[in-house]
Design a protein around this motif. Structure first.
Motif, PDB file in Angstrom:
ATOM      1  N   VAL A   1       0.819  -1.206   0.000  1.00 50.93           N
ATOM      2  CA  VAL A   1       0.000   0.000   0.000  1.00 50.93           C
ATOM      3  C   VAL A   1       0.856   1.260   0.000  1.00 50.93           C
ATOM      4  O   VAL A   1       1.947   1.290   0.569  1.00 50.93           O
ATOM      5  CB  VAL A   1      -0.973   0.010   1.210  1.00 50.93           C
ATOM      6  CG1 VAL A   1      -0.238   0.185   2.525  1.00 50.93           C
ATOM      7  CG2 VAL A   1      -2.047   1.083   1.063  1.00 50.93           C
ATOM      8  N   CYS A   2       0.359   2.286  -0.677  1.00 54.78           N
ATOM      9  CA  CYS A   2       0.933   3.624  -0.711  1.00 54.78           C
ATOM     10  C   CYS A   2       2.313   3.638  -1.367  1.00 54.78           C
ATOM     11  O   CYS A   2       2.444   3.357  -2.551  1.00 54.78           O
ATOM     12  CB  CYS A   2       0.952   4.206   0.704  1.00 54.78           C
ATOM     13  SG  CYS A   2       1.115   6.014   0.735  1.00 54.78           S
ATOM     14  N   HIS A   3       3.393   3.919  -0.610  1.00 53.79           N
ATOM     15  CA  HIS A   3       4.741   3.914  -1.181  1.00 53.79           C
ATOM     16  C   HIS A   3       5.363   2.521  -1.225  1.00 53.79           C
ATOM     17  O   HIS A   3       6.391   2.319  -1.866  1.00 53.79           O
ATOM     18  CB  HIS A   3       5.668   4.832  -0.372  1.00 53.79           C
ATOM     19  CG  HIS A   3       5.384   6.291  -0.534  1.00 53.79           C
ATOM     20  ND1 HIS A   3       4.485   6.973   0.269  1.00 53.79           N
ATOM     21  CD2 HIS A   3       5.862   7.212  -1.411  1.00 53.79           C
ATOM     22  CE1 HIS A   3       4.443   8.245  -0.092  1.00 53.79           C
ATOM     23  NE2 HIS A   3       5.263   8.420  -1.117  1.00 53.79           N
ATOM     24  N   ALA A   4       4.754   1.564  -0.541  1.00 51.33           N
ATOM     25  CA  ALA A   4       5.341   0.225  -0.457  1.00 51.33           C
ATOM     26  C   ALA A   4       5.462  -0.491  -1.803  1.00 51.33           C
ATOM     27  O   ALA A   4       6.350  -1.337  -1.949  1.00 51.33           O
ATOM     28  CB  ALA A   4       4.570  -0.629   0.530  1.00 51.33           C
ATOM     29  N   PRO A   5       4.621  -0.214  -2.827  1.00 54.73           N
ATOM     30  CA  PRO A   5       4.855  -0.858  -4.116  1.00 54.73           C
ATOM     31  C   PRO A   5       6.245  -0.577  -4.702  1.00 54.73           C
ATOM     32  O   PRO A   5       6.640  -1.226  -5.677  1.00 54.73           O
ATOM     33  CB  PRO A   5       3.739  -0.291  -5.003  1.00 54.73           C
ATOM     34  CG  PRO A   5       2.607  -0.075  -4.045  1.00 54.73           C
ATOM     35  CD  PRO A   5       3.296   0.456  -2.802  1.00 54.73           C
ATOM     36  N   ALA A   6       6.978   0.344  -4.088  1.00 51.51           N
ATOM     37  CA  ALA A   6       8.380   0.548  -4.488  1.00 51.51           C
ATOM     38  C   ALA A   6       9.175  -0.740  -4.326  1.00 51.51           C
ATOM     39  O   ALA A   6      10.164  -0.970  -5.035  1.00 51.51           O
ATOM     40  CB  ALA A   6       9.014   1.659  -3.652  1.00 51.51           C
ATOM     41  N   ALA A   7       8.743  -1.605  -3.399  1.00 51.20           N
ATOM     42  CA  ALA A   7       9.432  -2.877  -3.178  1.00 51.20           C
ATOM     43  C   ALA A   7       9.329  -3.796  -4.387  1.00 51.20           C
ATOM     44  O   ALA A   7      10.069  -4.780  -4.480  1.00 51.20           O
ATOM     45  CB  ALA A   7       8.858  -3.576  -1.949  1.00 51.20           C
ATOM     46  N   LEU A   8       8.431  -3.480  -5.326  1.00 48.71           N
ATOM     47  CA  LEU A   8       8.269  -4.290  -6.536  1.00 48.71           C
ATOM     48  C   LEU A   8       9.245  -3.886  -7.638  1.00 48.71           C
ATOM     49  O   LEU A   8       9.287  -4.527  -8.695  1.00 48.71           O
ATOM     50  CB  LEU A   8       6.836  -4.151  -7.061  1.00 48.71           C
ATOM     51  CG  LEU A   8       5.716  -4.615  -6.124  1.00 48.71           C
ATOM     52  CD1 LEU A   8       4.360  -4.215  -6.690  1.00 48.71           C
ATOM     53  CD2 LEU A   8       5.782  -6.115  -5.913  1.00 48.71           C
ATOM     54  N   LYS A   9      10.026  -2.859  -7.407  1.00 45.76           N
ATOM     55  CA  LYS A   9      10.863  -2.269  -8.463  1.00 45.76           C
ATOM     56  C   LYS A   9      11.730  -3.290  -9.174  1.00 45.76           C
ATOM     57  O   LYS A   9      11.861  -3.262 -10.408  1.00 45.76           O
ATOM     58  CB  LYS A   9      11.731  -1.157  -7.877  1.00 45.76           C
ATOM     59  CG  LYS A   9      12.579  -0.431  -8.922  1.00 45.76           C
ATOM     60  CD  LYS A   9      13.383   0.704  -8.293  1.00 45.76           C
ATOM     61  CE  LYS A   9      14.166   1.454  -9.362  1.00 45.76           C
ATOM     62  NZ  LYS A   9      14.970   2.557  -8.782  1.00 45.76           N
ATOM     63  N   ASN A  10      12.363  -4.188  -8.437  1.00 50.12           N
ATOM     64  CA  ASN A  10      13.291  -5.147  -9.036  1.00 50.12           C
ATOM     65  C   ASN A  10      12.800  -6.589  -8.963  1.00 50.12           C
ATOM     66  O   ASN A  10      13.592  -7.528  -9.105  1.00 50.12           O
ATOM     67  CB  ASN A  10      14.657  -5.023  -8.360  1.00 50.12           C
ATOM     68  CG  ASN A  10      15.308  -3.683  -8.653  1.00 50.12           C
ATOM     69  OD1 ASN A  10      15.504  -3.311  -9.801  1.00 50.12           O
ATOM     70  ND2 ASN A  10      15.628  -2.940  -7.594  1.00 50.12           N
TER      71      ASN A  10
END
Length: 248
Positions: free
Chosen positions: A152-161
């Motif tokens: 949620v929110c900024h956590a989809p940044a963890a999907l970057k790689n």
């Protein structure tokens, strides 16, 4: 809506004689400060709303972080203007606070021990999770095992790689939500970010979707569940519950 989801989960458990509680892994940031900018960490509401919604249904929550131990809370999220009922409850809940003080180290986690994985946001996750090899491997494993992956929110940044089995980015062609550029600008927090989350998701081929700024909005594509902003944490938690119920 949430009551229908909860009822579905309970009826499903009864129908299949389920006695073993479901287990959900919460992965939080260990990153606490952007140099020369300010303190950051977990946005409290995004942790507490799903925590209480899931645990109220008998789901066991374990909290892990890259470093283990005390996980940082963004101090802004504890200010009176941002304190939601779940956040206030957490600040008076010593048992829940102990869990956040003693998170387990991410490297010790075994995906087989959990039924779903969830990432709360805050700016912190943008700095220490996109490049964390253990986090990347965990998400890939949960996806390969057809278990819910929620952020949620900024956590989809963890999907970057994170990559799919075919080598493409996991988000390619999938409906995904996350904190918007317009919300970032309006919040005056662009300096707290190492990259634009919205732009990254689009560049990686995601079918990026969004609702109105600051309003609840979440999407689900298969077992990938994502929410746009702090107000979306409840919707994400409801979708986790529904996905767990549908899995049995």
């Amino acid at each position: 809506m949430k009551y229908l989801v909860v009822l579905l989960a309970l009826l499903t458990q009864q129908a299949f004689g389920q006695t073993t509680p479901k287990k959900v892994l919460f992965v939080v940031t260990s990153f606490s400060e952007v140099k020369n900018v300010g303190k950051t960490g977990i946005w409290l509401e995004e942790l507490t709303t799903p925590y209480y919604l899931l645990t109220a249904q008998g789901i066991q929550v374990t909290i892990a972080s890259p470093k283990g131990g005390q996980a940082p809370i963004d101090p802004r999220s504890t200010s009176e203007s941002f304190l939601t009922p779940s956040a206030k409850k957490f600040l008076g809940d010593s048992a829940a606070q102990e869990q956040l003080k003693h998170t387990i180290a991410l490297k010790s986690v075994k995906a087989a021990d959990y039924d779903a994985i969830f990432y709360p946001g805050g700016h912190g996750p943008m700095w220490d999770l996109p490049q964390n090899a253990t986090s990347i491997a965990l998400i890939q494993t949960f996806a390969a095992q057809h278990k819910p992956v929620a952020l949620v929110c900024h956590a989809p940044a963890a999907l970057k790689n994170v990559k799919a089995a075919n080598g493409d980015y996991l988000v390619k062609g999938k409906k995904v939500a996350g904190f918007t550029n317009s919300e970032e600008k309006a919040g005056g927090a662009i300096a707290m970010t190492p990259f634009s989350l919205e732009d990254m998701l689009k560049e990686h081929g995601a079918q990026y979707e969004k609702g109105n700024d600051w309003q609840p909005f979440a999407v689900q594509d298969g077992l990938l569940i994502t929410g746009q902003n702090p107000a979306s944490a409840e919707l994400v938690a409801e979708k986790i519950l529904a996905a767990l119920a549908a899995g049995k």
